[in-house]
Design a protein around this motif. Structure first.
Motif, PDB file in Angstrom:
ATOM      1  N   LEU A  31      -5.582   2.012   2.599  1.00 15.26           N
ATOM      2  CA  LEU A  31      -5.665   1.518   1.219  1.00 15.26           C
ATOM      3  C   LEU A  31      -4.283   1.384   0.602  1.00 15.26           C
ATOM      4  O   LEU A  31      -3.961   0.368  -0.029  1.00 15.26           O
ATOM      5  N   GLY A  32      -3.451   2.417   0.779  1.00 10.17           N
ATOM      6  CA  GLY A  32      -2.109   2.361   0.215  1.00 10.17           C
ATOM      7  C   GLY A  32      -1.291   1.222   0.791  1.00 10.17           C
ATOM      8  O   GLY A  32      -0.570   0.523   0.064  1.00 10.17           O
ATOM      9  N   ASN A  33      -1.401   1.003   2.094  1.00 10.50           N
ATOM     10  CA  ASN A  33      -0.630  -0.058   2.745  1.00 10.50           C
ATOM     11  C   ASN A  33      -1.105  -1.450   2.347  1.00 10.50           C
ATOM     12  O   ASN A  33      -0.347  -2.419   2.412  1.00 10.50           O
ATOM     13  N   ALA A  34      -2.388  -1.564   1.968  1.00 10.34           N
ATOM     14  CA  ALA A  34      -2.948  -2.882   1.647  1.00 10.34           C
ATOM     15  C   ALA A  34      -2.609  -3.332   0.225  1.00 10.34           C
ATOM     16  O   ALA A  34      -2.701  -4.515  -0.085  1.00 10.34           O
ATOM     17  N   ARG A  87      14.046  -0.996 -11.076  1.00 13.37           N
ATOM     18  CA  ARG A  87      12.868  -0.122 -11.009  1.00 13.37           C
ATOM     19  C   ARG A  87      12.261  -0.125  -9.611  1.00 13.37           C
ATOM     20  O   ARG A  87      12.060  -1.190  -9.021  1.00 13.37           O
ATOM     21  N   LEU A  88      11.984   1.042  -9.084  1.00 10.36           N
ATOM     22  CA  LEU A  88      11.291   1.133  -7.811  1.00 10.36           C
ATOM     23  C   LEU A  88       9.810   0.820  -8.030  1.00 10.36           C
ATOM     24  O   LEU A  88       9.150   1.434  -8.859  1.00 10.36           O
ATOM     25  N   LEU A  89       9.306  -0.150  -7.267  1.00 12.35           N
ATOM     26  CA  LEU A  89       7.922  -0.575  -7.392  1.00 12.35           C
ATOM     27  C   LEU A  89       7.071   0.198  -6.386  1.00 12.35           C
ATOM     28  O   LEU A  89       7.411   0.266  -5.204  1.00 12.35           O
ATOM     29  N   ILE A  90       5.988   0.767  -6.852  1.00  6.28           N
ATOM     30  CA  ILE A  90       5.139   1.528  -5.928  1.00  6.28           C
ATOM     31  C   ILE A  90       3.750   0.913  -5.854  1.00  6.28           C
ATOM     32  O   ILE A  90       3.305   0.216  -6.772  1.00  6.28           O
ATOM     33  N   ARG A  91       3.088   1.186  -4.758  1.00  7.06           N
ATOM     34  CA  ARG A  91       1.686   0.844  -4.573  1.00  7.06           C
ATOM     35  C   ARG A  91       0.968   2.128  -4.174  1.00  7.06           C
ATOM     36  O   ARG A  91       1.601   3.064  -3.685  1.00  7.06           O
ATOM     37  N   ALA A  92      -0.357   2.160  -4.340  1.00  6.96           N
ATOM     38  CA  ALA A  92      -1.053   3.424  -4.103  1.00  6.96           C
ATOM     39  C   ALA A  92      -2.490   3.181  -3.654  1.00  6.96           C
ATOM     40  O   ALA A  92      -3.082   2.131  -3.912  1.00  6.96           O
ATOM     41  N   GLY A  93      -3.033   4.188  -2.963  1.00  7.21           N
ATOM     42  CA  GLY A  93      -4.432   4.195  -2.560  1.00  7.21           C
ATOM     43  C   GLY A  93      -5.051   5.546  -2.874  1.00  7.21           C
ATOM     44  O   GLY A  93      -4.370   6.581  -2.806  1.00  7.21           O
ATOM     45  N   VAL A 118      -2.169   8.404  -1.950  1.00  7.35           N
ATOM     46  CA  VAL A 118      -0.980   8.070  -1.174  1.00  7.35           C
ATOM     47  C   VAL A 118      -0.200   7.004  -1.937  1.00  7.35           C
ATOM     48  O   VAL A 118      -0.788   6.086  -2.517  1.00  7.35           O
ATOM     49  N   THR A 119       1.118   7.155  -1.983  1.00  2.65           N
ATOM     50  CA  THR A 119       1.972   6.170  -2.646  1.00  2.65           C
ATOM     51  C   THR A 119       3.042   5.689  -1.677  1.00  2.65           C
ATOM     52  O   THR A 119       3.355   6.362  -0.695  1.00  2.65           O
ATOM     53  N   ASP A 120       3.602   4.516  -1.982  1.00  7.55           N
ATOM     54  CA  ASP A 120       4.625   3.925  -1.113  1.00  7.55           C
ATOM     55  C   ASP A 120       5.524   3.050  -1.978  1.00  7.55           C
ATOM     56  O   ASP A 120       5.038   2.321  -2.863  1.00  7.55           O
ATOM     57  N   VAL A 121       6.833   3.104  -1.725  1.00 12.49           N
ATOM     58  CA  VAL A 121       7.789   2.246  -2.431  1.00 12.49           C
ATOM     59  C   VAL A 121       7.824   0.892  -1.736  1.00 12.49           C
ATOM     60  O   VAL A 121       8.101   0.806  -0.528  1.00 12.49           O
ATOM     61  N   VAL A 122       7.544  -0.161  -2.464  1.00 16.30           N
ATOM     62  CA  VAL A 122       7.512  -1.507  -1.898  1.00 16.30           C
ATOM     63  C   VAL A 122       8.942  -2.008  -1.687  1.00 16.30           C
ATOM     64  O   VAL A 122       9.770  -1.951  -2.592  1.00 16.30           O
TER      65      VAL A 122
END
Length: 935
Positions: free
Chosen positions: A123-126, A93-99, A15-19
């Motif tokens: 995990l992705g949200n954390a 740049r779009l910053l992403i986080r992932a789980g 799972v990914t999310d744009v911060v």
């Protein structure tokens, strides 16, 4: 073989999310559309290059599935490097986080759901920007390939995310990218306590902390008293934190502010201690059992509006929990024996002391001024006070009598006012008036002057919005605020609120004025200080509108109950269950008001939560149907049959009162016969459960078949599944394996159309019960899947029940010593604060291996204890007792009977633990002493 259509698949999910996407959309509304398109293209291309399936777009992120964990890892590394190498334009740049997590899930069209999905989402949200978090399950599968792939993982320790059992989390170290990050988000309460995290600096209370520590030698019950806003809570938390290292069982914070006046405090204490509700166990008993031998701190915050219940609870806690240290905060004393009082003073305006006399410090050294400046910088990071402004701030703090909350409210206005403007608004002292208050007068307004001033700064529409929002109890959502302020979707023009946009603008002004705050983790979730709430309610009462708005609040949360109750029956069950618990303060307030003002509305609220209460037995909402039916006029309610079915479930499972449950069932069936709305099979289902408990198999199966038929006719799949599962179990228990298998097959067919995790767990449970007679290993596999689904649903009690059956099967195939060890471990996993039936059942199951190991005294003692329990020893165990009796002296046998007859559950548990431990140690020593044969 039974149909395996309801089985799940082990798969790796990314799972990914744009911060920060929300802020970017506001700042670059046009450019962000193109940036997100580019983001999607790059991520999807990387995922597909590594054999993944990007099956869902969340708007600012993606979900993808992979057959191999390594492919998921390579995909996110590839995607991250692609994002960093791309020219982005105005948005940057779009910053992403992932789980990444590997676990069970089930396909549903093009989507997936199951136990793996909530965990990978957490995990992705954390994670932080450019950080990838990996679960221990995935890491274990990756281990053989890490070195060859030139990858490394950093262990971040065990974390407990909301709604998820504790898991170990690792960080993927990506080549060429940052590897050092702040502590991850999402960590919540653990067994070591739940003190609120420190989010800002703590000023000017060093002397108070020292004085409080000295008082710990005088009393174990310490109450911090003072007017609202003086800083009691923050001081108490810092005090508790200073003591925390000396209390190995943790420091626990209990927020009582959301409770209605005079409400029961034990459920709130139990919830803060992470105690799960259990059938037949009162929260008071659960709390006292948990804390009885604990060396812990309990911080009871905001006691003043529940003084009587707290004054009753604290002596119980102090007397029955001898190593517990209790800290209370209140505007008034509790008045209990042994209570030590500490009166919290305002933040001192003196920065230092001279010899023999106090001397004024420079304004910038004052704790109150430093607090103002620090809080001002939180809302205006560029603020740097001049010497003249520091002197003005010093005068502001003096006018506010150095009350921390008043200072923070005033400092919050620096977003839109100057220091001079703020000073002009606080030229009069606050109306504290504490000496005039009566002991149980409720929440009085000690910050009236500051709040009146803030109120006058608002435009008329924002004032009306503030007043309406004050009827909430606890946090609330933006859509709930809109529903409360709007009437039937239209603006309240009489109040100057002409549209939804006007309401949102008013909410923004309240946030700007520090009268309302946004939850850091959810920008659309709001919180209001209790002092501000009380101020707004007072304004509503003065206008004669309080009850009208409270009634509207009840309608809003009745609709919310219907929404969440309906979602419980879907694959969104876990989120719905968590939503009910998260919003319980508002649901409780709506129900309590409706119970005496609008009984049909109270009935709507209680009936909507039937499925939730059926699975979460022991939750406080489970008692609501019975309370509704006890009101005058309840016999005319259209949904009374369903309410009576719910009351019967609660009476039977939570209270263990079969007679009361039978009475509710009879009344419900009578209501159905009189033409009131049907319970759709639930009444007959509860009747079957009662008959099963009393061992009347024929009557039980008759009720369950009727229940399943009624449920099928009404389209009530939940009732049909549960009744057929119970029927399958009972049929298997009496030896009709073929009949039980047919029923289990029928349940499996239903399971193909079920999405509710609890019901999917029931499907696997029913199949396991049938398989347990001829294929124990396959039965255990089915049971373990049942446990996974129950945990996904947040149904911990259901999971524990199935674990009990797993332990029985494992023990049945093991040598006596191993079987006893299995039962001992199972007993240790059953909470001491609940699950009474399962604990007694485990004690009963341990009799056979104890007898086989020659522990005659233990067998007789525990069998005697079982006679006074809800679980009968049974015929076979009575034969074991007779065998043991023949090997014992008459005096020894009578002594064992007498000892066991005096045991309650805690004593019986402790006895088995001691006896089994000694037996297993002896068996281990014997095995070690046997000489090994030469090779």
């Amino acid at each position: 073989m039974l149909d395996n259509a309801a089985s799940s698949i082990e798969r790796t999910f990314l799972v990914t999310d744009v911060v920060g996407s929300t802020a970017l959309h506001r700042q670059f509304p046009g450019d962000m559309l193109g940036a997100m398109d580019l983001h999607d293209q790059l991520l999807q291309a990387a995922i597909r290059r590594h054999h993944g399936d990007p099956f869902k777009n969340t708007g600012d992120g993606l979900y993808a599935g992979f057959d191999r964990p390594l492919d998921a890892v390579r995909a996110i590394i590839d995607a991250t490097h692609s994002l960093r190498a791309t020219a982005w334009g105005p948005t940057g740049r779009l910053l992403i986080r992932a789980g990444i997590h590997t676990g069970l899930a089930r396909p549903r069209g093009s989507d997936w759901f199951g136990p793996a999905m909530p965990l990978v989402t957490r995990l992705g949200n954390a994670a932080h920007a450019d950080q990838v978090l990996v679960s221990a399950a995935t890491a274990a599968l990756l281990a053989p390939e890490l070195q060859a792939a030139k990858l490394a993982l950093t262990d971040l320790g065990e974390h407990h995310f909301k709604g998820i059992d504790p898991i170990r989390v690792l960080q993927l170290n990506m080549p060429g990218l940052p590897q050092a990050f702040p502590p991850i988000g999402g960590k919540r309460e653990t067994a070591t306590g739940n003190l609120p995290a420190t989010l800002n600096a703590f000023f000017g209370r060093e002397a108070e902390i020292e004085a409080l520590v000295a008082m710990t030698h005088e009393s174990r019950v310490l109450t911090l008293i003072g007017p609202g806003g003086i800083g009691k809570t923050r001081l108490a938390v810092e005090f508790a934190r200073s003591l925390e290292s000396s209390f190995p069982d943790g420091a626990w914070f209990v927020d009582l502010s959301a409770l209605e006046r005079g409400a029961d405090v034990w459920p709130a204490i139990a919830a803060s201690l992470l105690i799960e509700p259990q059938p037949g166990m009162q929260p008071r008993v659960q709390v006292l059992e948990r804390l009885q031998g604990a060396r812990a701190i309990l911080l009871l915050d905001n006691c003043e509006h529940v003084l009587d219940p707290i004054a009753d609870a604290v002596p119980d806690l102090g007397q029955l929990c001898p190593t517990l240290f209790i800290i209370n905060t209140s505007r008034r004393t509790l008045g209990v024996d042994g209570e030590a009082l500490f009166e919290v003073s305002p933040l001192c305006g003196l920065g230092r002391r001279g010899t023999g006399a106090e001397s004024r410090a420079a304004p910038g050294e004052s704790a109150a001024v430093r607090l103002f400046v620090a809080r001002a910088r939180l809302v205006n990071h560029g603020f740097h006070a001049t010497d003249e402004e520091l002197s003005t701030i010093d005068r502001i703090c003096a006018h506010l009598e150095h009350l921390p909350l008043a200072i923070e409210i005033a400092a919050g206005h620096l977003r839109r006012l100057t220091v001079a403007d703020i000073a002009a608004g606080v030229t009069n002292p606050l109306d504290l008036g504490t000496s005039r208050l009566q002991r149980r007068a409720g929440r009085q307004q000690t910050l009236r002057q500051t709040l009146d001033w803030s109120y006058e700064l608002l435009d008329p529409a924002s004032r009306r919005i503030l007043e309406r929002l004050a009827v909430f109890s606890g946090p609330f959502h933006e859509k709930q605020a809109l529903a409360l302020c709007m009437v039937d979707g239209a603006g309240d023009k009489a109040a100057g609120i002409g549209s939804a946009s006007a309401v949102l603008a008013g909410i923004d002004e309240l946030v700007e004025s520090s009268l309302l705050s946004r939850d850091p983790g959810s920008p659309r979730l709001f919180r209001m200080l209790q002092t501000v709430q009380a101020f707004g309610r007072e304004k509503l009462a003065q206008a004669g509108q309080l009850q009208t708005v409270e009634n509207r609040h009840g309608q809003v949360f009745a609709a919310r109950c219907r929404e969440l109750g309906a979602r419980v029956a879907t694959d969104q069950e876990s989120k719905a269950v968590q939503g009910i618990f998260d919003e319980l303060a508002n649901l409780r307030a709506a129900f309590e008001r409706a119970l005496t003002r609008d009984l049909p509305l109270a009935a709507d609220i209680a009936a909507a939560l039937f499925l939730f209460n059926y699975a979460q037995r022991g939750a406080e909402t489970a008692f609501w149907p019975q309370r509704v039916m006890a009101q005058p006029g309840a016999h005319t309610l259209p949904q009374q049959a369903m309410l009576l079915a719910a009351a019967a479930v609660h009476a039977f499972h939570a209270d263990g009162d079969s007679q009361a449950a039978e009475n509710f069932v009879a009344a419900g069936l009578q209501a159905e016969a009189a033409g009131y709305a049907s319970s759709a099979g639930w009444l007959e289902g509860v009747a079957g459960q009662i008959a099963q408990w009393s061992k009347d198999t024929a009557k039980c199966l008759k009720h369950l078949r009727t229940s399943a038929a009624q449920a099928r006719a009404a389209g009530n799949t939940a009732c049909e599944v549960t009744s057929l599962c119970m029927a399958s179990y009972v049929t298997a228990r009496v030896g009709d394996v073929a009949g039980a298998a047919a029923l289990a097959q029928e349940v499996s067919q239903l399971g193909q159309h079920v999405t509710q995790p609890t019901l999917l767990g029931y499907v696997h449970y029913a199949r396991g019960r049938v398989l347990s007679f001829d294929n124990p290993q396959q039965a255990i596999a089915e049971y373990q899947i049942s446990v996974e689904w129950a945990l996904m649903a947040g149904n911990t009690l259901g999971a524990q029940r199935v674990k009990h059956f797993i332990a029985e099967l494992q023990a049945a195939a093991a040598p006596p010593a191993d079987a006893l060890a299995i039962h001992l471990q199972a007993l240790g996993e059953i909470p001491t604060h609940g699950a009474t039936f399962y604990a007694w059942s485990t004690l009963k199951a341990a009799l056979l291996p104890l007898a086989q190991l020659g522990a005659d005294e233990a067998v007789v003692t525990l069998a005697a204890a079982l006679r006074g329990s809800p679980v009968s020893p049974g015929r076979k165990n009575q034969q074991l007792v007779e065998t043991c009796k023949a090997r014992m002296t008459a005096a020894g046998f009578e002594l064992a009977l007498a000892n066991g007859g005096s045991f309650g559950l805690p004593a019986a548990r402790a006895y088995l633990s001691d006896m089994a431990g000694a037996l297993l140690r002896t068996a281990s020593l014997r095995a070690a002493s046997i000489p090994k044969e030469p090779a």
